[in-house]
Scaffold this motif. Structure first.
Motif, PDB file in Angstrom:
ATOM      1  N   ILE A 100      35.642 137.742  81.748  1.00 34.35           N
ATOM      2  CA  ILE A 100      36.364 136.506  82.074  1.00 34.35           C
ATOM      3  C   ILE A 100      35.416 135.480  82.674  1.00 34.35           C
ATOM      4  N   TYR A 101      34.635 135.891  83.669  1.00 34.54           N
ATOM      5  CA  TYR A 101      33.775 134.945  84.381  1.00 34.54           C
ATOM      6  C   TYR A 101      32.754 134.310  83.441  1.00 34.54           C
ATOM      7  N   SER A 102      32.248 135.081  82.506  1.00 36.53           N
ATOM      8  CA  SER A 102      31.202 134.566  81.623  1.00 36.53           C
ATOM      9  C   SER A 102      31.741 133.707  80.492  1.00 36.53           C
ATOM     10  N   SER A 103      33.048 133.814  80.212  1.00 37.76           N
ATOM     11  CA  SER A 103      33.603 133.224  78.994  1.00 37.76           C
ATOM     12  C   SER A 103      34.231 131.849  79.183  1.00 37.76           C
ATOM     13  N   LEU A 104      34.737 131.571  80.383  1.00 38.26           N
ATOM     14  CA  LEU A 104      35.620 130.418  80.540  1.00 38.26           C
ATOM     15  C   LEU A 104      34.900 129.077  80.593  1.00 38.26           C
ATOM     16  N   ASN A 105      33.574 129.070  80.466  1.00 41.32           N
ATOM     17  CA  ASN A 105      32.855 127.789  80.458  1.00 41.32           C
ATOM     18  C   ASN A 105      32.611 127.254  79.049  1.00 41.32           C
ATOM     19  N   GLN A 106      33.103 127.942  78.037  1.00 40.29           N
ATOM     20  CA  GLN A 106      32.704 127.641  76.658  1.00 40.29           C
ATOM     21  C   GLN A 106      33.122 126.271  76.153  1.00 40.29           C
ATOM     22  N   LEU A 107      34.223 125.739  76.661  1.00 41.49           N
ATOM     23  CA  LEU A 107      34.743 124.473  76.141  1.00 41.49           C
ATOM     24  C   LEU A 107      34.599 123.340  77.147  1.00 41.49           C
ATOM     25  N   LEU A 108      33.691 123.483  78.111  1.00 35.92           N
ATOM     26  CA  LEU A 108      33.436 122.398  79.054  1.00 35.92           C
ATOM     27  C   LEU A 108      32.920 121.172  78.299  1.00 35.92           C
ATOM     28  N   PRO A 109      33.604 120.039  78.402  1.00 32.05           N
ATOM     29  CA  PRO A 109      33.114 118.835  77.725  1.00 32.05           C
ATOM     30  C   PRO A 109      31.926 118.224  78.484  1.00 32.05           C
ATOM     31  N   THR A 110      30.829 118.058  77.796  1.00 30.69           N
ATOM     32  CA  THR A 110      29.670 117.355  78.341  1.00 30.69           C
ATOM     33  C   THR A 110      29.333 116.192  77.409  1.00 30.69           C
ATOM     34  N   LYS A 111      28.478 115.305  77.861  1.00 33.15           N
ATOM     35  CA  LYS A 111      28.133 114.135  77.057  1.00 33.15           C
ATOM     36  C   LYS A 111      27.570 114.547  75.709  1.00 33.15           C
ATOM     37  N   ASP A 170      42.003 112.312  73.576  1.00 28.49           N
ATOM     38  CA  ASP A 170      40.987 111.464  72.944  1.00 28.49           C
ATOM     39  C   ASP A 170      40.423 110.397  73.863  1.00 28.49           C
ATOM     40  N   ASP A 171      41.158 110.030  74.942  1.00 29.42           N
ATOM     41  CA  ASP A 171      40.614 109.001  75.829  1.00 29.42           C
ATOM     42  C   ASP A 171      40.677 109.374  77.314  1.00 29.42           C
ATOM     43  N   CYS A 172      41.550 110.319  77.698  1.00 32.30           N
ATOM     44  CA  CYS A 172      41.660 110.813  79.081  1.00 32.30           C
ATOM     45  C   CYS A 172      41.983 109.700  80.078  1.00 32.30           C
ATOM     46  N   ILE A 173      42.638 108.645  79.627  1.00 29.58           N
ATOM     47  CA  ILE A 173      42.994 107.547  80.530  1.00 29.58           C
ATOM     48  C   ILE A 173      44.082 108.017  81.487  1.00 29.58           C
ATOM     49  N   PRO A 174      43.893 107.796  82.814  1.00 22.51           N
ATOM     50  CA  PRO A 174      44.903 108.250  83.785  1.00 22.51           C
ATOM     51  C   PRO A 174      46.279 107.649  83.523  1.00 22.51           C
ATOM     52  N   VAL A 175      47.311 108.406  83.877  1.00 22.65           N
ATOM     53  CA  VAL A 175      48.697 107.977  83.714  1.00 22.65           C
ATOM     54  C   VAL A 175      49.407 108.037  85.060  1.00 22.65           C
ATOM     55  N   ASP A 176      50.668 107.624  85.074  1.00 24.62           N
ATOM     56  CA  ASP A 176      51.387 107.512  86.348  1.00 24.62           C
ATOM     57  C   ASP A 176      52.167 108.767  86.714  1.00 24.62           C
ATOM     58  N   PRO A 229      33.627 113.593  79.400  1.00 25.90           N
ATOM     59  CA  PRO A 229      33.027 114.792  79.988  1.00 25.90           C
ATOM     60  C   PRO A 229      33.741 115.233  81.259  1.00 25.90           C
ATOM     61  N   GLY A 230      33.816 116.545  81.452  1.00 28.79           N
ATOM     62  CA  GLY A 230      34.386 117.101  82.673  1.00 28.79           C
ATOM     63  C   GLY A 230      35.876 117.333  82.641  1.00 28.79           C
ATOM     64  N   PHE A 231      36.586 116.717  81.697  1.00 27.83           N
ATOM     65  CA  PHE A 231      38.034 116.886  81.592  1.00 27.83           C
ATOM     66  C   PHE A 231      38.292 118.139  80.752  1.00 27.83           C
ATOM     67  N   ASN A 232      38.292 119.292  81.387  1.00 28.11           N
ATOM     68  CA  ASN A 232      38.354 120.554  80.651  1.00 28.11           C
ATOM     69  C   ASN A 232      39.665 120.682  79.884  1.00 28.11           C
ATOM     70  N   PRO A 233      39.615 121.139  78.624  1.00 33.10           N
ATOM     71  CA  PRO A 233      40.847 121.226  77.825  1.00 33.10           C
ATOM     72  C   PRO A 233      41.830 122.245  78.377  1.00 33.10           C
ATOM     73  N   GLU A 234      43.076 122.071  77.998  1.00 31.18           N
ATOM     74  CA  GLU A 234      44.155 122.934  78.496  1.00 31.18           C
ATOM     75  C   GLU A 234      44.759 123.777  77.384  1.00 31.18           C
ATOM     76  N   VAL A 235      45.322 123.151  76.388  1.00 36.94           N
ATOM     77  CA  VAL A 235      46.063 123.849  75.336  1.00 36.94           C
ATOM     78  C   VAL A 235      45.102 124.218  74.207  1.00 36.94           C
ATOM     79  N   VAL A 236      44.545 125.419  74.277  1.00 40.48           N
ATOM     80  CA  VAL A 236      43.574 125.890  73.296  1.00 40.48           C
ATOM     81  C   VAL A 236      44.341 126.707  72.255  1.00 40.48           C
TER      82      VAL A 236
END
Length: 672
Positions: free
Chosen positions: A599-610, A301-307, A619-626
């Motif tokens: 595969i090549y055509s499909s993997l852009n579907q969940l790219l976060p944009t503004k 929800d915020d993508c704030i960097p961690v240590d 934006p840009g922080f692509n999701p992992e656990v779908v």
């Protein structure tokens, strides 16, 4: 298990007309709201399936021969009044369970004995049923090693529809229409049988989150008076030399039958990189002795960097640093260039043990761990060397030489020669003094590409000789046994990344050898590729309204399950698409080319944009656990993400897919 689905002791055989190896059995369970369901055994009479008493449905069964050893089974259920039903079938075989291995694509291989008893495996039960959306292809199959015979049952899909249920265990009525059925196998009698039905059920346990099995479920669909439901399955008998060939044959069958088509991409490769680069800008941490892009354990929800710093695997720190540097120079972005330079400089100065291994995993606010506290993994060390050698080749082309980095890589590669065991394998995890933490050789192919790259960069034939020894181990212990496991670091089970690692290793060897030796590596690469691709979805699982992924019109084809332990889909591909495309051309297999295109055509579907954040805060922080099926890491469930994710590797994976010439140029062009 027995309450929901125990045909073995109670149902009579009905010969299916498929030869002597298979016989069918059927039942239907009918539920009145508020009452326990009643199960009726069915027998075939003049094309209908009937019970001993009058039923509020008619069930018409039709079998159509489709070719040698193949039959189409179609069942149509018509309601005489409103009913809530669950229909089930079983294909019995003459195969002894002890001689059999099972295959449910992307979720079950052999007997899943690499997995612990807290995940679906023969450790817990010899009979299982699963929702179809757990599977990369909706198929259940069995291979008999004694006879070389096989049998599979494949669901022919309806248009994807899903509905929610108010409960997740026991007997539940689906709140609307679902297209999901179930597939599995039954070994209660000591003879293998394949199970199938509609709507879904999961027995003897449901797998709800990592290493968590819980109470079973049986779903009931509603038919109003006069309504019909038709469900079809393709039943195939076959022969194969071994389990590996059986999986390859079955994957080909699924490709031909399902014929997945590419998706119209939402973005071009350049547009993808432009958006993903926001991760470089917003994920960078420079306040510690080691600089890095925060890639592990961020909140969605915020993508704030961690240590938490993880050099490879989830973080891919050096690869992201190199990508930022290279992209920064291409785009004239001085901030990205300095960022990449500072990351490499900090790891050169502070990121190695005295013996010469990278320090891999730490909460850096507590300081950099001492050498004696470090545990290394052959995978993360290899991933780091991969990034550094690409960086060094790039820097050479820009007229910049880094002798200190070259010396560090020489030292690490020479240590790997000492670490390699007599059989050619590498331990999965080990301490800095080379004592084993996990001696399993399942991650060995991770080292192959590193050694080949070391050979290409330094011209040292010892590295190539060591790489060849890894392939000898890989061929004998992994590929020939079709036993791909232990490559993902947070699970030790059957997994996709082990198969991808084997594909990559054999590809690297093929690219630096000639003639018969090269052909041998291509043959091994092809065998491993079937297992890697078996994890990738060839169909679009359904979502209910309100499940975010469905509301985003997400298509699952081209995405892949992770492992038996981690039953979600993700964008883990890195170099695999380029290799699959190359292999398809090399062995003239159009199915591989088709898989690449999907595969090549499909993997852009969940790219976060503004404008389209897809449930991610930045934006840009692509999701992992779908989370595409009824499974989660503890939060949100099907149609959503877990609340914590690791964008470091997702960005690196997609970046690699959109950089198709990088590895090819490294392996085929002279390094000056």
């Amino acid at each position: 298990m027995k309450r929901f689905f125990n045909y073995a002791l109670t149902l009579a055989f009905l010969i299916a007309g498929l030869g002597t190896t298979a016989a069918q059995q059927y039942c239907i369970s009918l539920k009145k709201p508020g009452n326990p369901a009643v199960r009726y055994q069915l027998s075939e009479q003049q094309g209908q399936l009937r019970a001993n008493s009058e039923l509020p449905v008619t069930i018409v069964k039709k079998t159509e021969q489709k070719g040698d050893g193949q039959s189409l089974l179609t069942v149509t259920i018509t309601a005489k009044e409103r009913v809530y039903f669950n229909f089930g079938g079983m294909m019995n075989t003459a195969f002894a369970t002890a001689d059999c291995d099972f295959y449910l694509p992307g979720f079950w291989y052999h007997k899943n004995l690499r997995s612990p008893r807290q995940a679906p495996s023969f450790h817990t039960s010899k009979s299982w049923n699963f929702r179809e959306d757990r599977l990369s292809s909706p198929l259940t199959g069995v291979f008999d090693s004694r006879s070389g015979s096989s049998l599979s049952v494949m669901r022919l899909l309806d248009a994807p529809k899903e509905a929610l249920t108010t409960h997740q265990e026991g007997e539940v009525i689906v709140s609307g229409e679902t297209s999901l059925g179930y597939l599995g196998f039954d070994n209660e009698s000591g003879r293998a049988a394949l199970t199938f039905g509609y709507p879904y059920m999961e027995t003897p346990k449901r797998y709800i989150r990592k290493l968590t099995l819980t109470a079973p479920i049986q779903a009931f669909a509603c038919l109003e008076k006069g309504q019909k439901k038709t469900v079809s399955w393709l039943i195939t008998e076959g022969k194969a030399q071994d389990y590996g060939q059986f999986v390859a044959n079955t994957w080909n069958l699924c490709m031909d039958q399902m014929n997945p088509q590419p998706i119209k991409p939402l973005y071009t490769a350049d547009e993808m990189k432009a958006q993903l680069s926001n991760y470089f800008a917003k994920g960078y941490v420079d306040k510690y002795a080691l600089k890095y892009h925060s890639g592990h354990g961020l909140r969605c929800d915020d993508c704030i960097p961690v240590d938490h710093v993880q050099l490879g695997f989830c973080g891919r720190v050096l690869l992201n640093g190199f990508n930022a540097l290279e992209y920064g120079e291409q785009q004239g972005n001085a901030t990205f260039v300095k960022m990449g330079q500072d990351i490499f400089s900090s790891w050169l100065e502070n990121g190695f043990t005295a013996r010469g291994y990278f320090k891999e995993d730490m909460h850096i606010r507590n300081g950099i761990p001492a050498d004696q506290d470090c545990i290394h993994s052959i995978r993360q060390q290899s991933e780091a060397v991969y990034a550094v050698l690409h960086y060094l080749v790039y820097e050479k082309k820009q007229g910049r030489r880094h002798k200190e980095w070259e010396a560090k890589m020489r030292t690490l590669l020479n240590q790997m020669l000492l670490l390699q065991k007599a059989d050619g394998s590498f331990p999965r995890k080990y301490r800095d003094d080379h004592t084993d933490v996990d001696a399993s050789g399942g991650s060995t192919p991770s080292a192959t590409s590193t050694l080949v790259m070391g050979y290409k960069y330094f011209g040292d034939k010892r590295y190539l000789a060591a790489a060849k020894r890894t392939i000898s181990y890989l061929e004998e212990n992994i590929i020939s046994k079709s036993d791909y496991f232990s490559s993902t670091l947070d699970a030790n089970c059957e997994d996709k990344e082990a198969a991808i690692s084997a594909v990559t290793a054999t590809y690297y060897m093929a690219m630096v050898t000639k003639k018969q030796e090269r052909q041998h590596y291509i043959d091994l690469c092809q065998k491993a590729t079937y297992f890697a691709l078996s994890w990738y979805y060839l169909w679009d699982v359904p979502f209910a309204q309100g499940q975010m992924l469905g509301d985003l019109n997400f298509k699952s084809r081209g995405w892949s399950n992770v492992s038996v332990e981690n039953n979600h889909i993700d964008v883990f591909v890195f170099e695999l698409p380029h290799i699959v495309k190359w292999l398809g051309e090399e062995v003239k297999e159009p199915r591989f080319t088709q898989a690449y295109n999907v595969i090549y055509s499909s993997l852009n579907q969940l790219l976060p944009t503004k404008e389209r954040l897809c449930g991610i805060g930045v934006p840009g922080f692509n999701p992992e656990v779908v989370q595409h099926t009824n499974w989660d890491y503890g939060r949100n469930g099907k149609g959503f993400y877990n609340d914590i994710f690791a964008p470091g590797w997702t960005v690196a994976s997609l970046w690699e897919m959109y950089s198709p010439e990088r590895t090819l140029n490294f392996l085929t062009k002279k390094i000056k």
